[in-house]
Design an enzyme around this catalytic site. Structure first.
Site, PDB file in Angstrom:
ATOM      1  CD  GLU A 135       0.992  -9.116   1.794  1.00  0.00           C
ATOM      2  OE1 GLU A 135      -0.160  -8.423   1.399  1.00  0.00           O
ATOM      3  OE2 GLU A 135       0.242 -10.232   1.943  1.00  0.00           O
TER       4      GLU A 135
ATOM      5  CE1 TYR B 272      -9.269   2.521  -8.551  1.00  0.00           C
ATOM      6  CE2 TYR B 272      -7.028   2.344  -9.734  1.00  0.00           C
ATOM      7  CZ  TYR B 272      -7.864   1.151  -8.865  1.00  0.00           C
ATOM      8  OH  TYR B 272      -7.821   0.183  -8.956  1.00  0.00           O
TER       9      TYR B 272
ATOM     10  CB  CYS C  70     -17.571   5.314 -27.728  1.00  0.00           C
ATOM     11  SG  CYS C  70     -16.900   4.531 -29.078  1.00  0.00           S
ATOM     12  CD  GLU C  71     -17.716   4.274 -21.953  1.00  0.00           C
ATOM     13  OE1 GLU C  71     -18.214   4.681 -21.014  1.00  0.00           O
ATOM     14  OE2 GLU C  71     -18.644   2.456 -22.552  1.00  0.00           O
TER      15      GLU C  71
ATOM     16  N   GLY D 245       0.411  -1.727   0.836  1.00  0.00           N
ATOM     17  CA  GLY D 245      -0.261   0.483  -0.236  1.00  0.00           C
ATOM     18  C   GLY D 245       0.642   1.280   0.046  1.00  0.00           C
TER      19      GLY D 245
HETATM   20  C1  LIG Z   1      -3.388  -5.044  -3.494  1.00  0.00           C
HETATM   21  C2  LIG Z   1      -2.558  -5.579  -2.353  1.00  0.00           C
HETATM   22  C3  LIG Z   1      -1.332  -5.227  -1.928  1.00  0.00           C
HETATM   23  C4  LIG Z   1      -0.683  -4.535  -3.013  1.00  0.00           C
HETATM   24  O1  LIG Z   1      -0.683  -2.926  -2.998  1.00  0.00           O
HETATM   25  P1  LIG Z   1      -0.125  -1.761  -3.025  1.00  0.00           P
HETATM   26  O2  LIG Z   1      -0.682  -0.469  -2.670  1.00  0.00           O
HETATM   27  O3  LIG Z   1      -0.265  -2.086  -4.881  1.00  0.00           O
HETATM   28  O4  LIG Z   1       1.484  -2.241  -2.730  1.00  0.00           O
HETATM   29  C5  LIG Z   1      -1.218  -6.247  -1.210  1.00  0.00           C
HETATM   30  N1  LIG Z   1      -1.321  -7.360  -0.904  1.00  0.00           N
HETATM   31  C6  LIG Z   1      -2.336  -7.125  -0.871  1.00  0.00           C
HETATM   32  C7  LIG Z   1      -3.484  -7.808  -0.767  1.00  0.00           C
HETATM   33  C8  LIG Z   1      -3.174  -6.851  -1.461  1.00  0.00           C
HETATM   34  O5  LIG Z   1      -5.023  -6.888  -1.983  1.00  0.00           O
END
Ligand SMILES: *Cc1c(COP(=O)(O)O)cnc(C)c1O
Length: 447
Positions: A299, A342, A370-371, A265
């Site tokens: 992650e 977004y 076409c949007e 994230g």
């Molecule tokens: C999408 C996701 C991520 C990665 O998110 P980023 O914003 O790209 O870092 C990590 N863990 C899970 C469970 C996700 O769904």
């Protein structure tokens, strides 16, 4: 819960020169034009056509190292699993695997992509709110590192599958720490208002239940509070502190909790956001979870690959309306969905040195789909961009190609990886045969 984009612009747009200066992989060569590393984008467009995704290998490596380095610097025992959904290109995955990264996957397709890229099953974590029986069976058969469970129901399902296959699967419980990451409503995941994870108060009983289920080995907790987090590390700190308390409580009940998966994230600067550094994130992990002897996991997706890629497009036509100038390019929302989905802001740079130096005036940059949401920028200060000119849409390395569709029967764009002065096509442009393949017209339709 955040209902408006955290990045709703209140400041003037950065100028093309400012955008360029902040992106070390790009430079403007006075004769060859905009280059990614040492490769002129004009040369790539001639060779592979447009639109095309172009990624910088050095940038991917540098960012992967910056993250792992920050974790090491904070003396954290942590393994980084790249979120495959951000950029599943096999060459990108293989490059990151060579940097020691594993994979965080959310589907059978991503499991197959990660394995095809050479990532060992022992470096794969399976996240996601709707894993099917078939997907879980494959995860067990491959003996991946860990499945992050999202519910009691999923725990029962995985337990039954593991028992039927005569195996034991390592599992973490994804908890929802009920913190607001203050990001866009479509990408916040850690408040109690959304579908991800189990609510914090239910976690202790569920973890104990998992420990008692046959075929499952509980290895810890997981959390992921949202994406494109740019408001400092406060939400991370709060989430990790709550998680640390839960680890202690569970251990107090005699339950083993060797690991915590800290999620992803971390945001990037598309416009003028000032997201926290990897060091600050490592500090948040350290403060909440550092003294518990945990094996940690991270992650990240976007942070690693977002700034490493651009979407290269050519101007189809420049159309002067009564009030607005439209620059219609050959890339569209089917290629890069983020602005339509977004309202996200992406920098756009002209590729030719002549255009780069020309006077700026407001223009809307749009695709041919076409949007009306097929709009990359509105009122953006850009030079005259007649048909044939090239533009680079910046920071398109994450959730770009991976979110593409063939809407309007537009084939998936080519992907190119650059390193120094070298480049390779790492996914060929989809052909029209492939676009039509699989379609069938039953006889009874023609009757
Ligand atoms: C999408 C996701 C991520 C990665 O998110 P980023 O914003 O790209 O870092 C990590 N863990 C899970 C469970 C996700 O769904």
């Amino acid at each position: 819960m955040a209902s408006t984009p955290a990045s709703a612009p209140t400041t003037p747009d950065p100028s093309p020169a400012e955008l360029l200066a902040a992106r070390p992989m790009l430079r403007m060569d006075p004769s060859a034009g905009l280059c990614i590393e040492d490769v002129p984008l004009a040369r790539l467009a001639d060779a592979v056509g447009s639109p095309a995704w172009v990624y910088s290998a050095s940038t991917l490596r540098r960012r992967a190292r910056a993250l792992t380095g920050a974790l090491e610097g904070a003396a954290l025992r942590a393994k980084v699993h790249f979120a495959v959904k951000a950029n599943p290109n096999l060459a990108v995955l293989a490059l990151l695997a060579a940097e020691g990264l594993g994979a965080d996957i959310v589907s059978e397709g991503e499991l197959r992509q990660a394995r095809a890229a050479g990532i060992p099953a022992s470096h794969i974590v399976f996240s996601g709110v709707g894993k099917t029986e078939r997907e879980l069976r494959l995860a067990i058969a491959e003996d991946i590192s860990q499945v992050n469970l999202e519910s009691a129901e999923e725990a029962e399902m995985l337990s039954a599958l593991a028992v039927s296959l005569g195996r034991t699967m390592r599992v973490a419980l994804r908890v929802n720490p009920d913190v607001d990451a203050k990001t866009h409503a479509k990408i916040t995941t850690g408040t109690s208002e959304n579908k991800f994870g189990v609510d914090f108060p239910l976690a202790p009983a569920l973890y104990a239940r998992i420990a008692a289920l046959p075929g499952l080995e509980p290895v810890g907790l997981a959390v992921h509070i949202g994406s494109q987090i740019t408001q400092g590390v406060g939400a991370y700190t709060a989430a990790y502190r709550r998680l640390g308390e839960l680890v202690v409580a569970l251990r107090g009940q005699g339950l083993p909790v060797p690991r915590v998966d800290c999620g992803g994230g971390l945001g990037i600067s598309y416009r003028d956001e000032a997201p926290a550094s990897p060091e600050a994130l490592a500090g948040a992990i350290q403060s909440g979870l550092g003294n518990l002897g945990l094996e940690l996991m991270l992650e990240p997706g976007r942070w690693i690959c977002g700034p490493a890629g651009i979407l290269l497009a050519r101007v189809v036509i420049q159309k002067q309306g009564t009030a607005r100038r439209f620059v219609v390019i050959d890339a569209a929302m089917n290629d890069l969905l983020r602005p339509a989905m977004y309202d996200s802001w992406h920098g756009i740079l002209p590729v030719s040195p002549h255009s780069f130096a020309a006077p700026l005036a407001p223009a809307d940059v749009v695709g041919p789909v076409c949007e009306s949401s097929d709009t990359f920028a509105q009122g953006r200060a850009l030079p005259d961009l007649p048909a044939g000119e090239l533009v680079a849409i910046l920071d398109a390395g994450a959730y770009g190609a991976s979110m593409s569709s063939t809407y309007n029967a537009r084939p998936l764009a080519a992907e190119v990886l650059v390193q120094g002065g070298e480049w390779s096509v790492i996914r060929a442009r989809q052909g029209y045969e492939a676009l039509l393949a699989g379609s069938r017209i039953p006889d009874w339709v023609r009757a």
